[in-house]
Design a protein around this motif. Structure first.
Motif, PDB file in Angstrom:
ATOM      1  N   GLY A  15       0.880  -1.314  -0.044  1.00 10.55           N
ATOM      2  CA  GLY A  15      -0.076  -0.111   0.050  1.00 10.55           C
ATOM      3  C   GLY A  15       0.866   1.146   0.067  1.00 10.55           C
ATOM      4  N   ALA A  16       2.124   1.249   0.753  1.00  5.33           N
ATOM      5  CA  ALA A  16       2.891   2.486   0.810  1.00  5.33           C
ATOM      6  C   ALA A  16       3.369   2.591  -0.619  1.00  5.33           C
ATOM      7  CB  ALA A  16       3.844   2.329   1.721  1.00  5.33           C
ATOM      8  N   ALA A  17       3.793   1.862  -1.509  1.00  3.20           N
ATOM      9  CA  ALA A  17       4.121   1.888  -2.673  1.00  3.20           C
ATOM     10  C   ALA A  17       2.927   2.429  -3.835  1.00  3.20           C
ATOM     11  CB  ALA A  17       4.579   0.478  -3.461  1.00  3.20           C
ATOM     12  N   VAL A  18       1.803   2.277  -3.314  1.00  2.00           N
ATOM     13  CA  VAL A  18       0.729   3.186  -4.179  1.00  2.00           C
ATOM     14  C   VAL A  18       0.788   4.683  -3.546  1.00  2.00           C
ATOM     15  CG1 VAL A  18      -1.797   3.338  -4.447  1.00  2.00           C
ATOM     16  CG2 VAL A  18      -0.623   1.014  -4.380  1.00  2.00           C
ATOM     17  N   LEU A  19       0.748   4.920  -2.481  1.00  2.00           N
ATOM     18  CA  LEU A  19       0.711   6.172  -1.768  1.00  2.00           C
ATOM     19  C   LEU A  19       1.912   7.022  -1.903  1.00  2.00           C
ATOM     20  CD1 LEU A  19      -0.918   5.296   1.496  1.00  2.00           C
ATOM     21  CD2 LEU A  19      -2.129   6.435  -0.602  1.00  2.00           C
ATOM     22  N   GLY A  20       3.080   6.505  -2.312  1.00  5.30           N
ATOM     23  CA  GLY A  20       4.435   6.996  -2.170  1.00  5.30           C
ATOM     24  C   GLY A  20       4.824   7.997  -3.431  1.00  5.30           C
ATOM     25  N   SER A  21       4.113   8.181  -4.382  1.00  6.23           N
ATOM     26  CA  SER A  21       4.246   8.870  -5.721  1.00  6.23           C
ATOM     27  C   SER A  21       5.548   8.184  -6.250  1.00  6.23           C
ATOM     28  CB  SER A  21       4.338  10.144  -5.434  1.00  6.23           C
ATOM     29  OG  SER A  21       4.260  10.957  -6.586  1.00  6.23           O
ATOM     30  N   GLY A  22       5.860   6.785  -6.325  1.00  8.56           N
ATOM     31  CA  GLY A  22       6.778   6.172  -6.816  1.00  8.56           C
ATOM     32  C   GLY A  22       8.249   6.174  -6.078  1.00  8.56           C
ATOM     33  N   GLY A  23       8.316   6.808  -4.849  1.00 10.12           N
ATOM     34  CA  GLY A  23       9.286   6.822  -3.892  1.00 10.12           C
ATOM     35  C   GLY A  23       9.360   6.306  -2.580  1.00 10.12           C
ATOM     36  N   GLY A  24      10.235   6.661  -1.641  1.00  9.43           N
ATOM     37  CA  GLY A  24      10.217   6.305  -0.249  1.00  9.43           C
ATOM     38  C   GLY A  24      11.128   5.066  -0.142  1.00  9.43           C
ATOM     39  N   GLY A  25      11.910   4.562  -1.205  1.00  6.88           N
ATOM     40  CA  GLY A  25      12.980   3.660  -0.925  1.00  6.88           C
ATOM     41  C   GLY A  25      12.458   2.451  -1.464  1.00  6.88           C
ATOM     42  N   ASN A  56       4.382  13.173  25.415  1.00  4.21           N
ATOM     43  CA  ASN A  56       5.145  12.101  24.854  1.00  4.21           C
ATOM     44  C   ASN A  56       6.240  12.298  23.752  1.00  4.21           C
ATOM     45  OD1 ASN A  56       2.397   9.615  25.056  1.00  4.21           O
ATOM     46  ND2 ASN A  56       4.017   9.977  26.403  1.00  4.21           N
ATOM     47  N   ARG A  57       7.290  11.946  23.858  1.00  9.58           N
ATOM     48  CA  ARG A  57       8.345  12.124  22.957  1.00  9.58           C
ATOM     49  C   ARG A  57       8.100  10.998  21.666  1.00  9.58           C
ATOM     50  NH1 ARG A  57      11.372  16.745  22.009  1.00  9.58           N
ATOM     51  NH2 ARG A  57      11.925  16.842  24.150  1.00  9.58           N
ATOM     52  N   VAL A  58       8.288  11.669  20.488  1.00  5.84           N
ATOM     53  CA  VAL A  58       8.278  10.955  19.314  1.00  5.84           C
ATOM     54  C   VAL A  58       9.498  10.955  18.531  1.00  5.84           C
ATOM     55  CG1 VAL A  58       7.027   9.932  17.301  1.00  5.84           C
ATOM     56  CG2 VAL A  58       5.935  10.620  19.370  1.00  5.84           C
ATOM     57  N   VAL A  59      10.365  10.016  17.802  1.00  4.31           N
ATOM     58  CA  VAL A  59      11.439  10.268  17.165  1.00  4.31           C
ATOM     59  C   VAL A  59      11.004   9.460  15.609  1.00  4.31           C
ATOM     60  CG1 VAL A  59      13.827   9.445  16.383  1.00  4.31           C
ATOM     61  CG2 VAL A  59      13.052  10.103  18.780  1.00  4.31           C
ATOM     62  N   SER A  60      11.242  10.314  14.548  1.00  4.27           N
ATOM     63  CA  SER A  60      10.745   9.638  13.240  1.00  4.27           C
ATOM     64  C   SER A  60      12.046   9.156  12.640  1.00  4.27           C
ATOM     65  CB  SER A  60      10.011  10.838  12.421  1.00  4.27           C
ATOM     66  OG  SER A  60       9.125  11.202  12.854  1.00  4.27           O
ATOM     67  N   LEU A  61      12.091   8.004  11.953  1.00  2.00           N
ATOM     68  CA  LEU A  61      13.134   7.412  11.144  1.00  2.00           C
ATOM     69  C   LEU A  61      12.683   7.140   9.732  1.00  2.00           C
ATOM     70  CD1 LEU A  61      13.999   4.507  13.217  1.00  2.00           C
ATOM     71  CD2 LEU A  61      15.350   6.559  13.088  1.00  2.00           C
ATOM     72  N   ALA A  62      13.838   7.318   8.888  1.00  3.04           N
ATOM     73  CA  ALA A  62      13.747   7.038   7.331  1.00  3.04           C
ATOM     74  C   ALA A  62      14.882   6.871   6.740  1.00  3.04           C
ATOM     75  CB  ALA A  62      13.131   8.277   6.796  1.00  3.04           C
ATOM     76  N   GLY A  63      15.019   6.440   5.450  1.00  2.73           N
ATOM     77  CA  GLY A  63      16.248   6.457   4.599  1.00  2.73           C
ATOM     78  C   GLY A  63      16.515   7.946   4.095  1.00  2.73           C
ATOM     79  N   ILE A  64      17.555   8.357   3.630  1.00  5.52           N
ATOM     80  CA  ILE A  64      17.957   9.315   3.002  1.00  5.52           C
ATOM     81  C   ILE A  64      18.855   9.194   2.078  1.00  5.52           C
ATOM     82  CG2 ILE A  64      19.461  10.185   4.908  1.00  5.52           C
ATOM     83  CD1 ILE A  64      18.811  13.179   4.212  1.00  5.52           C
ATOM     84  N   GLY A  65      18.679   9.712   0.930  1.00  6.07           N
ATOM     85  CA  GLY A  65      19.641   9.557  -0.286  1.00  6.07           C
ATOM     86  C   GLY A  65      18.963   8.959  -1.561  1.00  6.07           C
ATOM     87  N   ALA A  66      19.916   8.581  -2.541  1.00  5.68           N
ATOM     88  CA  ALA A  66      19.291   8.386  -3.856  1.00  5.68           C
ATOM     89  C   ALA A  66      18.575   6.823  -3.634  1.00  5.68           C
ATOM     90  CB  ALA A  66      20.435   8.226  -4.948  1.00  5.68           C
ATOM     91  N   VAL A 101       8.964   9.379   8.835  1.00  8.02           N
ATOM     92  CA  VAL A 101       8.926  10.598   8.238  1.00  8.02           C
ATOM     93  C   VAL A 101       8.144  10.753   7.026  1.00  8.02           C
ATOM     94  CG1 VAL A 101      10.368  12.485   7.026  1.00  8.02           C
ATOM     95  CG2 VAL A 101      11.313  10.915   9.025  1.00  8.02           C
ATOM     96  N   GLU A 102       7.879   9.763   6.070  1.00  4.34           N
ATOM     97  CA  GLU A 102       7.149   9.887   4.942  1.00  4.34           C
ATOM     98  C   GLU A 102       6.196   8.516   4.636  1.00  4.34           C
ATOM     99  OE1 GLU A 102       9.636  10.782   1.647  1.00  4.34           O
ATOM    100  OE2 GLU A 102      10.608   8.884   1.766  1.00  4.34           O
ATOM    101  N   THR A 103       5.284   8.502   3.963  1.00  2.00           N
ATOM    102  CA  THR A 103       4.617   7.371   3.422  1.00  2.00           C
ATOM    103  C   THR A 103       5.177   7.135   2.090  1.00  2.00           C
ATOM    104  OG1 THR A 103       2.621   7.839   4.719  1.00  2.00           O
ATOM    105  CG2 THR A 103       2.519   6.502   2.802  1.00  2.00           C
ATOM    106  N   GLY A 104       5.644   5.946   2.167  1.00  2.00           N
ATOM    107  CA  GLY A 104       6.294   5.502   0.605  1.00  2.00           C
ATOM    108  C   GLY A 104       7.308   4.406   0.759  1.00  2.00           C
ATOM    109  N   GLY A 105       7.205   3.447   0.073  1.00  2.00           N
ATOM    110  CA  GLY A 105       8.132   2.420  -0.207  1.00  2.00           C
ATOM    111  C   GLY A 105       8.698   1.886   0.982  1.00  2.00           C
ATOM    112  N   GLY A 106       9.951   1.746   1.450  1.00  2.00           N
ATOM    113  CA  GLY A 106      10.655   1.245   2.315  1.00  2.00           C
ATOM    114  C   GLY A 106      10.511   2.097   3.602  1.00  2.00           C
ATOM    115  N   ASN A 107      10.374   3.469   3.445  1.00  2.00           N
ATOM    116  CA  ASN A 107      10.554   4.448   4.388  1.00  2.00           C
ATOM    117  C   ASN A 107       9.088   4.292   5.388  1.00  2.00           C
ATOM    118  OD1 ASN A 107      12.969   5.331   4.208  1.00  2.00           O
ATOM    119  ND2 ASN A 107      12.267   7.082   2.980  1.00  2.00           N
TER     120      ASN A 107
END
Length: 360
Positions: A15-25, A56-66, A101-107
């Protein structure tokens, strides 16, 4: 609160691959890592934004780069935890939850894997509601929240922290560090409290991705995916065609390029050009814009209706291009300033794609 198991992860990946506009890893590798983490550590609690207290403290995680590099430079087993633990050191307290951090692919899946290892819940939200090319493009920036520390980690135990004075400087510095780390790294950022999360986050994105992912294997999806997307996301078909040419280049840890499609079915004799920077950002039909960022461009395989990322696009692919309205926060003036066509280097003015399609 409910729990995410292995089947949940598989659905979220699709589902994230549908929402990620082709990105997100790359969703496949991140899906395998999240499944393994759940097998080893148990299901992950998914909490709504409303279940957070204001402190409540929240930390966001993602991949960054090409994104192209991310398909080959697979994260190390402890890379997410290394990144998270340094974030804990920086804020001086133990977070109560992890968020994407975002909705899409691996992220969409990286936070789930890390949460399983640390026995923490994941928040059913993120700061983009889709995937975008830059760390500046978050809803926290829309509300002018000061940037928190940003921690980057590679797969070789190298961890770097930056404390940017503004979001733009954070993006510039983080991007250069990602290049030095091989073109792809993990990043911990948006270390806000529940009060800020409740005001700024795009809610329910993990649940929406899971719901769409559950549909991907259903008979109704296989027969007519557009009907399902219209019902859930107010989607519209933009084009059906065959990929004639793809141009890709990696610059400054961003995969940039475009793909040209020649029309099939009712679009015979027409062309469609898709422009991307890690994510699909612009769609031109016969050289005229029919959709621009921040609206979401989704490419589905015409044979099985499964989503393509921009890295999957190759000569001969038969594709149905779908437009999905961006979250409302991005369609307002401040949102367009941060993520619209011009900030991404295109000369077009943003208009909702429903209007553009009606004008063609």
């Amino acid at each position: 609160m409910r729990y995410l198991d292995e089947d949940s992860v598989r659905s979220i990946a699709r589902g994230a691959a549908v929402l990620g506009s082709g990105g997100g890893g790359d969703p496949y590798v991140a899906m395998l890592q999240a499944i393994y983490a759940i097998q080893k550590n148990g299901p992950v609690a998914l909490v709504s934004v409303d279940e957070l207290t204001d402190v409540n403290r929240v930390v966001s995680l993602a991949g960054i780069g090409a994104s192209t590099i991310g398909s080959e430079l697979i994260p190390a087993a402890s890379q997410d935890v290394d990144c998270f633990q340094e974030a804990v050191n920086q804020i001086g307290e133990n977070p109560q939850a992890i968020m994407a951090v975002e909705t899409g692919g691996g992220n969409s899946l990286i936070p789930i894997a890390c949460a399983a290892k640390l026995h923490l819940p994941v928040v059913d939200a993120d700061s983009m509601g889709r995937a975008f090319p830059e760390t500046t493009m978050t809803t926290f920036n829309v509300f002018n929240y000061r940037p928190t520390p940003m921690v980057l980690a590679d797969g070789f135990k190298n961890v770097t922290t930056i404390k940017p004075t503004n979001h733009s400087n954070g993006e510039k510095l983080a991007r250069k560090i990602a290049v030095a780390m091989g073109g792809r790294a993990l990043i911990a950022m948006n270390m806000y409290k529940g009060k800020q999360i409740k005001k700024a986050a795009v809610r329910g994105t993990i649940s929406t991705a899971e719901r769409i992912g559950n549909l991907l294997s259903s008979q109704s999806w296989l027969q007519n995916p557009l009907d399902e997307l219209v019902n859930i996301l107010s989607a519209k078909e933009l084009f059906v065609g065959k990929v004639q040419n793809v141009r890709r280049d990696t610059q400054n840890a961003v995969t940039q390029g475009d793909a040209t499609l020649i029309g099939l079915e009712g679009y015979a004799g027409k062309t469609f050009n898709l422009k991307f920077q890690n994510e699909s950002l612009i769609g031109l039909k016969d050289h005229l814009p029919v959709i621009t960022t921040p609206d979401i461009i989704t490419c589905l395989n015409l044979d099985d209706n499964l989503p393509y990322t921009v890295n999957d696009l190759h000569y001969g692919n038969r594709i149905r291009v779908i437009g999905i309205p961006a979250p409302k926060i991005w369609r307002r003036t401040r949102g367009i300033e941060l993520v619209g066509p011009k900030i991404n280097g295109y000369s077009f003015e943003y208009q909702p794609f429903e209007r553009l399609v009606g004008e063609i």
